[in-house]
Design a protein around this motif. Sequence first.
Motif, PDB file in Angstrom:
ATOM      1  N   ALA A 138      39.195  46.100  46.603  1.00 41.77           N
ATOM      2  CA  ALA A 138      39.437  44.775  46.011  1.00 41.77           C
ATOM      3  C   ALA A 138      39.640  43.772  47.139  1.00 41.77           C
ATOM      4  O   ALA A 138      39.583  44.120  48.323  1.00 41.77           O
ATOM      5  CB  ALA A 138      40.668  44.825  45.101  1.00 41.77           C
TER       6      ALA A 138
ATOM      7  N   LYS B  29      36.116  39.430  36.810  1.00 44.34           N
ATOM      8  CA  LYS B  29      36.331  40.297  37.977  1.00 44.34           C
ATOM      9  C   LYS B  29      37.759  40.202  38.535  1.00 44.34           C
ATOM     10  O   LYS B  29      38.084  40.848  39.508  1.00 44.34           O
ATOM     11  CB  LYS B  29      35.329  39.953  39.093  1.00 44.34           C
ATOM     12  CG  LYS B  29      33.881  40.192  38.707  1.00 44.34           C
ATOM     13  CD  LYS B  29      32.960  40.194  39.927  1.00 44.34           C
ATOM     14  CE  LYS B  29      32.802  38.822  40.525  1.00 44.34           C
ATOM     15  NZ  LYS B  29      31.784  38.818  41.618  1.00 44.34           N
ATOM     16  N   ARG B  30      38.593  39.361  37.890  1.00 43.68           N
ATOM     17  CA  ARG B  30      39.945  39.150  38.418  1.00 43.68           C
ATOM     18  C   ARG B  30      40.955  40.054  37.720  1.00 43.68           C
ATOM     19  O   ARG B  30      41.064  40.050  36.500  1.00 43.68           O
ATOM     20  CB  ARG B  30      40.353  37.683  38.246  1.00 43.68           C
ATOM     21  CG  ARG B  30      39.559  36.745  39.151  1.00 43.68           C
ATOM     22  CD  ARG B  30      40.031  35.314  39.025  1.00 43.68           C
ATOM     23  NE  ARG B  30      39.897  34.823  37.652  1.00 43.68           N
ATOM     24  CZ  ARG B  30      40.784  34.045  37.042  1.00 43.68           C
ATOM     25  NH1 ARG B  30      41.883  33.680  37.667  1.00 43.68           N
ATOM     26  NH2 ARG B  30      40.568  33.627  35.815  1.00 43.68           N
TER      27      ARG B  30
ATOM     28  N   PHE C 166      43.903  39.703  42.048  1.00 43.58           N
ATOM     29  CA  PHE C 166      43.021  40.447  42.946  1.00 43.58           C
ATOM     30  C   PHE C 166      41.596  40.378  42.409  1.00 43.58           C
ATOM     31  O   PHE C 166      41.386  40.411  41.195  1.00 43.58           O
ATOM     32  CB  PHE C 166      43.465  41.909  43.053  1.00 43.58           C
ATOM     33  CG  PHE C 166      44.870  42.080  43.563  1.00 43.58           C
ATOM     34  CD1 PHE C 166      45.121  42.070  44.924  1.00 43.58           C
ATOM     35  CD2 PHE C 166      45.935  42.219  42.681  1.00 43.58           C
ATOM     36  CE1 PHE C 166      46.428  42.207  45.406  1.00 43.58           C
ATOM     37  CE2 PHE C 166      47.232  42.350  43.145  1.00 43.58           C
ATOM     38  CZ  PHE C 166      47.477  42.347  44.516  1.00 43.58           C
TER      39      PHE C 166
ATOM     40  N   MET D 112      37.892  42.062  42.120  1.00 46.40           N
ATOM     41  CA  MET D 112      37.233  43.360  42.227  1.00 46.40           C
ATOM     42  C   MET D 112      35.712  43.176  42.162  1.00 46.40           C
ATOM     43  O   MET D 112      35.213  42.083  41.922  1.00 46.40           O
ATOM     44  CB  MET D 112      37.754  44.300  41.147  1.00 46.40           C
ATOM     45  CG  MET D 112      39.268  44.420  41.190  1.00 46.40           C
ATOM     46  SD  MET D 112      39.965  45.754  40.220  1.00 46.40           S
ATOM     47  CE  MET D 112      39.945  47.079  41.410  1.00 46.40           C
TER      48      MET D 112
ATOM     49  N   CYS E 172      36.698  46.238  37.157  1.00 48.16           N
ATOM     50  CA  CYS E 172      38.018  45.646  36.906  1.00 48.16           C
ATOM     51  C   CYS E 172      38.636  46.210  35.622  1.00 48.16           C
ATOM     52  O   CYS E 172      39.803  46.577  35.584  1.00 48.16           O
ATOM     53  CB  CYS E 172      37.863  44.128  36.812  1.00 48.16           C
ATOM     54  SG  CYS E 172      39.381  43.217  37.029  1.00 48.16           S
TER      55      CYS E 172
END
Length: 207
Positions: free
Chosen positions: A100, A142-143, A162, A164, A170
Amino acid sequence: RYLFALQVKQDLAQGRLTCNDTSTALLISHIVQSEIGDFDETIDREHLAKNKYIPHQEALEDKIMEFHRNHMGQTPAESDFQLLEIARRLEMYGIRLHPAKDREGTKINLAVANTGILVFQGHTKINAFNWAKVRKLSFKRKRFLIKLRPDVNSSFQDTLEFLMASRDFCKSFWKICVEHHAFFRLFEEPKPRPKPVLFSRGSSFRF
């Protein structure tokens, strides 16, 4: 116990169990004792030539045999027990790293453990978020988001973010986190839900 020993053996072979050379050689020496019995230099060399327990094993073969010499009379069951005793004390035992990036774009690895969510830089642990401090876990595309309980002594913002590799990656990591969080914070056995009479649409994921 035997199945856990097989899992450790597989993790070593695939390079998924991170540990130093001494611990690696000691682990393999117990596997060899379990498989071929007491030390015999000729048999040991032949066995290690035919069986690869880790990538690039050749460099550790003398150290493996040195440890194996000390296990005389140990039964396969005792060897499995010793293998697990060593493995469970390793910092990276059972840890699966998920690549990540943090908010600044620095490459890190996230992992889930019984204690909470861990943050690694390479194989060095740089942070940990205990389950008791985690208020909410979620993801948006994607968070991956961790919402923490307010702490007057902490300098952290209350929501950590984060990035990914993809939404699927994710979501997969989020599921693992939710399952671990539910399991290790559980106080009583959950009651099974009644099965719906008709087919239901949408996600049926539950923990």
